[in-house]
Design a protein around this motif. Sequence first.
Motif, short mmCIF file in Angstrom:
data_model
loop_
_atom_site.label_atom_id
_atom_site.label_comp_id
_atom_site.label_asym_id
_atom_site.label_seq_id
_atom_site.Cartn_x
_atom_site.Cartn_y
_atom_site.Cartn_z
N VAL A 307 0.86 -1.11 0.16
CA VAL A 307 -0.08 0.08 -0.02
C VAL A 307 0.76 1.33 0.11
O VAL A 307 0.56 2.12 -0.69
CB VAL A 307 -1.24 0.13 1.14
N LEU A 308 2.07 1.29 0.72
CA LEU A 308 3.04 2.57 0.87
C LEU A 308 3.48 2.70 -0.67
O LEU A 308 3.20 3.79 -1.25
CB LEU A 308 4.03 2.30 1.62
N ALA A 309 3.77 1.51 -1.22
CA ALA A 309 4.30 1.75 -2.68
C ALA A 309 3.33 2.23 -3.89
O ALA A 309 3.80 2.63 -4.76
CB ALA A 309 5.14 0.46 -3.03
N ARG A 310 2.24 1.87 -3.51
CA ARG A 310 1.18 2.34 -4.50
C ARG A 310 1.04 3.89 -4.49
O ARG A 310 0.49 4.46 -5.31
CB ARG A 310 -0.27 1.76 -3.91
N ILE A 311 1.33 4.41 -3.46
CA ILE A 311 1.02 5.96 -3.48
C ILE A 311 2.11 6.58 -4.32
O ILE A 311 1.74 7.61 -5.14
CB ILE A 311 1.40 6.52 -2.12
N SER A 312 3.27 6.03 -4.66
CA SER A 312 3.93 6.29 -5.95
C SER A 312 3.72 5.24 -6.68
O SER A 312 4.46 4.05 -6.78
CB SER A 312 5.28 6.59 -5.51
N ALA A 313 3.13 5.22 -7.90
CA ALA A 313 2.70 4.15 -8.56
C ALA A 313 4.11 3.59 -9.32
O ALA A 313 4.05 2.44 -10.05
CB ALA A 313 1.80 4.35 -9.78
N THR A 314 5.19 4.34 -9.38
CA THR A 314 6.32 3.79 -10.13
C THR A 314 6.94 2.52 -9.29
O THR A 314 7.83 1.66 -9.83
CB THR A 314 7.44 5.01 -10.16
N VAL A 315 6.56 2.55 -8.02
CA VAL A 315 7.02 1.38 -7.27
C VAL A 315 6.41 0.20 -7.38
O VAL A 315 6.79 -0.82 -7.41
CB VAL A 315 7.43 1.85 -5.67
N ASN A 316 5.08 0.43 -7.20
CA ASN A 316 4.31 -0.72 -7.22
C ASN A 316 2.89 -0.32 -8.22
O ASN A 316 1.87 0.05 -7.85
CB ASN A 316 3.50 -1.00 -5.90
N PRO A 317 3.22 -0.89 -9.58
CA PRO A 317 2.28 -0.53 -10.53
C PRO A 317 1.00 -1.08 -10.59
O PRO A 317 0.91 -2.21 -9.84
CB PRO A 317 2.92 -0.68 -12.01
N PRO A 318 -0.02 -0.77 -11.37
CA PRO A 318 -1.27 -1.28 -11.37
C PRO A 318 -1.28 -2.86 -11.64
O PRO A 318 -0.39 -3.23 -12.30
CB PRO A 318 -2.19 -0.78 -12.37
N ASN A 319 -2.06 -3.62 -10.94
CA ASN A 319 -2.20 -5.08 -10.87
C ASN A 319 -3.35 -5.44 -11.70
O ASN A 319 -4.35 -5.26 -11.30
CB ASN A 319 -2.12 -5.58 -9.35
N PRO A 320 -3.18 -5.86 -12.92
CA PRO A 320 -3.94 -6.38 -13.72
C PRO A 320 -5.07 -7.33 -13.21
O PRO A 320 -6.19 -7.35 -13.40
CB PRO A 320 -3.43 -6.81 -15.21
N ASP A 321 -4.44 -8.24 -12.39
CA ASP A 321 -5.34 -9.27 -12.21
C ASP A 321 -6.26 -8.70 -11.01
O ASP A 321 -7.45 -9.11 -10.77
CB ASP A 321 -4.60 -10.30 -11.26
N ALA A 322 -5.80 -7.82 -10.23
CA ALA A 322 -6.79 -7.09 -9.18
C ALA A 322 -7.84 -6.10 -9.89
O ALA A 322 -9.01 -6.12 -9.48
CB ALA A 322 -5.98 -6.16 -7.93
N VAL A 323 -7.35 -5.57 -10.97
CA VAL A 323 -8.19 -4.67 -11.62
C VAL A 323 -9.48 -5.66 -12.08
O VAL A 323 -10.67 -5.09 -11.86
CB VAL A 323 -7.50 -3.99 -12.84
N GLU A 324 -9.17 -6.75 -12.50
CA GLU A 324 -10.32 -7.60 -12.75
C GLU A 324 -11.49 -7.86 -11.87
O GLU A 324 -12.63 -8.23 -12.23
CB GLU A 324 -9.76 -8.96 -13.24
N ALA A 325 -10.88 -7.82 -10.57
CA ALA A 325 -12.00 -7.82 -9.23
C ALA A 325 -12.72 -6.77 -9.04
O ALA A 325 -13.71 -6.86 -8.46
CB ALA A 325 -11.29 -8.36 -8.19
N LEU A 326 -12.40 -5.77 -9.91
CA LEU A 326 -13.31 -4.36 -9.20
C LEU A 326 -14.40 -4.27 -10.05
O LEU A 326 -14.19 -4.18 -11.40
CB LEU A 326 -12.11 -3.28 -9.55
N GLY A 327 -15.48 -3.59 -9.61
CA GLY A 327 -16.66 -3.19 -10.21
C GLY A 327 -16.19 -1.66 -10.81
O GLY A 327 -15.18 -1.16 -10.69
N HIS A 328 -17.09 -1.07 -11.53
CA HIS A 328 -16.81 -0.11 -12.44
C HIS A 328 -16.38 1.05 -11.47
O HIS A 328 -15.23 1.71 -11.78
CB HIS A 328 -18.29 0.50 -13.21
N GLY A 329 -16.99 1.44 -10.39
CA GLY A 329 -16.68 2.57 -9.78
C GLY A 329 -15.23 2.50 -8.89
O GLY A 329 -14.40 3.11 -8.99
N ALA A 330 -15.12 1.20 -8.35
CA ALA A 330 -13.75 0.82 -7.71
C ALA A 330 -12.74 0.79 -8.79
O ALA A 330 -11.68 1.30 -8.47
CB ALA A 330 -13.88 -0.65 -7.17
#
Length: 478
Positions: A307-330
């Motif tokens: 979670v800390l690294a997500r604040i600077s997305a260069t350290v922990n970039p978006p996770n495509p597998d996690a994105v698949e679990a999210l609804g439209h707003g999330a």
Amino acid sequence: MGKTAVIAGMMLGVSMAGTLSAVAQKQFAPNQQQFVSVNERAVYLTNVRLVDGTGSPAKENQTLLIEGGKIKALGSDIKIPSGAKTVDLSGKTVLPGMVGLHEHIFYNASEPDQFIQSSQPIIFPRLYLAAGVTTARTAGSFEPYTDVKIKQYIQNGRLIGPNFDTTAPFLEGAPAQFLQAPETETAEEARTFVNYWADQGMTSYKAYMNIKADTLKASIDAAHARGLKVAGHLCSITYRDASNMGIDNLEHGFLLATDFVKNKKKDECPGFPLARFMELELESPEVQDLMDTLIKNKTAITSTLAVLARISATVNPPNPDAVEALGHGAKAHYLGNHANGYARALDNDIWERAVRKEMAWEKAFADKGGLVVAGSDTTGIGGTVAGFANHEQLILLVEAGFSPLEAIKVATLNGAISLDRADTIGSVEVGKNADLIVIDGRPDENISDIKKVETVFKDGIGYNSKAMIASAKGRVEN
């Protein structure tokens, strides 16, 4: 039971050596049964490549006997009786189930005027289990009765998920950081709070940013009197003071410590101490002395790098597998936060440098003898998702300098040690709970293989990881 055996055969190639009928360990609600792949009272796992969670190298060609939810036998020379149920795990690696020390059953609700969290009572427990988290401390609650009921439903088969160590509502002073959090101002209120929530079924507590010293000390003493733990995401109280009070766990590593803030006033949060953290040197006497104090008092540090690294997305970039679990707003919120993270990094890389520094300090603390444990903190900026973030956390620990075997130990046995449960969970040993992760890869050599989970055993029952993840697609909403 017949249906369970069919599912098990499809999932893991379970073979019967004779004609003995399967005896189910546990009954599940029909809508949960679809995720269960092994549900026999006794089963042999054969041809196992075992990473036991202690930091020891992998052992090849092992056999595990699971019986009644426990590991009854383990070794390379186990004799399998005729007619026994077997599961051939050739080519797979088995790890102990993860023990997550900073997990949540809620997600950022993206309310622009307030920091509001939305409960995820069905999908988040499922995603944690799918990732291999078999024990999870919830680290603060906004819907405490929901959390207690989730734990009960999992125990009786109406839901699936980890064995939860449920945390009471936040122990927070005034003004509370969250609209959904209570305010506990005095020592007497704290003792009443701790005992009330223990009576309701809560098994741990979390102190937050504006709690006062007398209130925290009373909370810790009351919790310890009942054999329960207290963790802290602190600001008004320094790490040293909290550790000397007996707090069990300090969350988010060292970059939140207000110990080094000049002219800090008692019981006041001086704001985010990032600038002071960036001025400090790891080798300085004040930093080393703080680490020594935490080690002496056996105060654990929870690493939440994902979670800390997500604040600077260069350290922990978006996770495509996690994105698949999210609804439209999330999904829009998640991707928007990452876009903002990239913009921040391009404009000023201080947060990325802070995360890299935090990584180095956590490794140094562990090397010095400190207990580092792991959690995903599936909330914050809304940039981490249950289960997926637990894998990200392990990968980032290795990036911080931990070996894959060390990172696995942080996420398994160290968590069990912190909870005083190392006699039953955290490593693969005879007599312990049969909490196991079956992985199609070698995460002890390539930590990214931690994402290749096929089956998760919890209390000896096997769950189909891919089926659980597929069922969550598009269902995490804010």
